[in-house]
Scaffold this active site. Structure first.
Site, PDB file in Angstrom:
ATOM      1  N   HIS A  36      19.943  33.968  28.817  1.00 27.21           N
ATOM      2  CA  HIS A  36      19.472  34.860  27.788  1.00 27.21           C
ATOM      3  C   HIS A  36      20.455  35.411  26.782  1.00 27.21           C
ATOM      4  CE1 HIS A  36      14.727  35.236  28.443  1.00 27.21           C
ATOM      5  NE2 HIS A  36      15.209  34.726  29.791  1.00 27.21           N
ATOM      6  N   ASP A 189      19.537  24.864  25.489  1.00 26.62           N
ATOM      7  CA  ASP A 189      18.989  23.652  26.260  1.00 26.62           C
ATOM      8  C   ASP A 189      19.050  22.594  25.440  1.00 26.62           C
ATOM      9  OD1 ASP A 189      17.905  25.686  27.651  1.00 26.62           O
ATOM     10  OD2 ASP A 189      15.734  25.733  27.024  1.00 26.62           O
TER      11      ASP A 189
HETATM   12  C1  GLA Z   1      15.020  29.063  27.968  1.00 26.57           C
HETATM   13  C2  GLA Z   1      15.486  29.137  26.337  1.00 26.57           C
HETATM   14  C3  GLA Z   1      16.831  29.131  26.119  1.00 26.57           C
HETATM   15  C4  GLA Z   1      17.593  30.394  26.850  1.00 26.57           C
HETATM   16  C5  GLA Z   1      17.082  30.364  28.373  1.00 26.57           C
HETATM   17  C6  GLA Z   1      17.641  31.483  29.008  1.00 26.57           C
HETATM   18  O1  GLA Z   1      15.583  27.858  28.529  1.00 26.57           O
HETATM   19  O2  GLA Z   1      14.901  27.825  25.849  1.00 26.57           O
HETATM   20  O3  GLA Z   1      17.289  29.067  24.855  1.00 26.57           O
HETATM   21  O4  GLA Z   1      17.298  31.413  26.228  1.00 26.57           O
HETATM   22  O5  GLA Z   1      15.655  30.351  28.509  1.00 26.57           O
HETATM   23  O6  GLA Z   1      18.825  31.476  29.076  1.00 26.57           O
END
Ligand code: GLA
Length: 399
Positions: A36, A189
């Protein structure tokens, strides 16, 4: 070609009657640490995994974009000139109105965002058929969605001659996710999936978007990375994820900084005095997590992967107690893996379900799996899906 690439090609042939022009693929990811922190303009350290999503593609002579996948028997068809009306308005409009199923909003959203970024008129672009097959576990917190986005972005860049850089593709994936799917996620991601490198994690500064590959050395140290998928499903387009993001934005505004990235651990006393108790704990997680990412990078470089166990565990505790995004199954996964002797363990991804990761001595892998399975059985939880992953390469053309 892998079996999954072959099934994408076979699906394409069933849809169109001919072989695909190209096959592109992109991987899922696990996040080693930095949760996050991405939408707070902080630091993350994810790595791509060997599970991949394949997009078999070919041009059409009309202006239609048609997508089909192995997870839905029904193809979805949209005119390219209609994409703007579908996704250009309020976030996730096409999905919310039910005009496209959620899975199709990922590839269609990528097509829309790629054309919007390119500035080319949608009318000049040839239509395209896209057949998607994936071996990234869905709903496990391993970014099956970023894998679809990456594979689609690579394929469309190639077919449409867009000349996108890897970072352009990552941004396009994030735009698709935010606007077309309506999930208010950051860019971790997509960068992890598109830019992943074998045996390395991607250290990303989410403000400058600079990346550095950080050697992980798991194999050299005879360590395995065990994924413990709790099979508790989660969605980031609703509920908790959005709520946490809003709390972070509130905290930053109350403390007078553009983003929580601009605070350090030394600012936490002031934050405690200014913020309500819950917002303070949300902020404390982000601020300490950013520091843990920096410390993990340093430890990996100076001492190797055996030195990062304590940081992984501290990250989990912070998510459990301060950010409150863990669930009992994730806590059980982490605790039982540590009791079985794991070097470190933590939940990975956005939380509220999904998977934990444990860094485990290869020699103790089987006993760790058994200990985790036993702990789940004792707690009355559904059996977890456990498998190892190796740090792998990012987006590429397979055929
Ligand atoms: C999901 C979101 C990412 C990131 C994570 C937490 O995977 O797609 O952008 O915020 O949660 O780290």
């Amino acid at each position: 070609m892998t079996p999954t690439a072959q099934s994408a090609a076979a699906l394409f042939e069933r849809l169109t009657g001919s072989a695909p022009e190209r096959i592109w693929s992109a991987p899922g990811r696990a996040n080693l640490i930095g949760e996050h922190t991405d939408y707070n303009e902080g630091f993350v350290l994810p790595f791509a995994i060997e599970h991949r999503t394949y997009a078999a593609v070919g041009r059409r002579s009309d202006g239609i974009i048609r997508v089909v996948s192995t997870f839905d028997p029904n193809p979805v068809e949209v005119a390219i000139v209609e994409l703007q009306a579908l996704f250009g308005g309020d976030a996730g409009e096409g999905v919310r109105s039910g005009s496209v199923p959620e899975w199709a909003a990922y590839p269609l959203g990528v097509a829309w965002a790629a054309l919007a970024a390119d500035g080319q008129g949608a009318t000049q672009i040839p239509g395209v058929d896209i057949a998607i097959a994936s071996d990234v576990p869905i709903g496990a917190g391993l970014s099956s969605s970023a894998a679809i986005e990456g594979a689609t972005a690579g394929a469309l860049d190639d077919l449409w001659g867009l000349g996108l850089t890897p970072l352009d593709m990552a941004k396009i994936g994030r735009t698709a996710e935010n606007q077309a799917v309506g999930a208010p996620t950051g860019i971790m991601d997509q960068v992890a999936s598109i830019m992943g490198q074998t045996d390395a994690a991607t250290f990303l500064d989410c403000r400058t978007l600079e990346t550095q590959a950080v050697d992980l050395g798991f194999a050299r140290e005879h360590l395995a990375l065990l994924v413990i998928d709790t099979q508790v499903s989660h969605s980031h387009s609703t509920g908790g994820y959005r709520d946490r993001r809003e709390a972070c934005e509130r905290g930053a505004a109350a403390l007078g900084v553009p983003a929580l990235r601009d605070l350090t651990v030394g600012d936490l006393d002031r934050a405690r005095a200014v913020l309500d108790e819950v917002t303070f704990r949300r902020v404390a997680h982000i601020v300490t997590e950013n520091q843990r990412v920096l410390d993990t990078v340093e430890a990996l470089r100076a001492e190797g992967p055996r030195a990062i166990g304590g940081l992984l565990v501290a990250s989990h505790v912070s998510m459990r107690d301060d950010f409150e995004i863990s669930v009992p199954e994730l806590d059980t996964a982490v605790e039982s893996a540590l009791e079985a002797g794991a070097v470190g363990a933590r939940m990975t991804g956005g939380g509220f379900g999904g998977a934990a990761i444990a860094l485990v001595d290869e020699a103790r892998l089987e006993q760790t799996r058994e200990a985790v399975a036993d702990a789940f059985a004792r707690a009355g939880f559904r059996a977890p899906n456990q498998f190892t992953v190796v740090p792998s390469h990012g987006v590429l053309r397979d055929a």
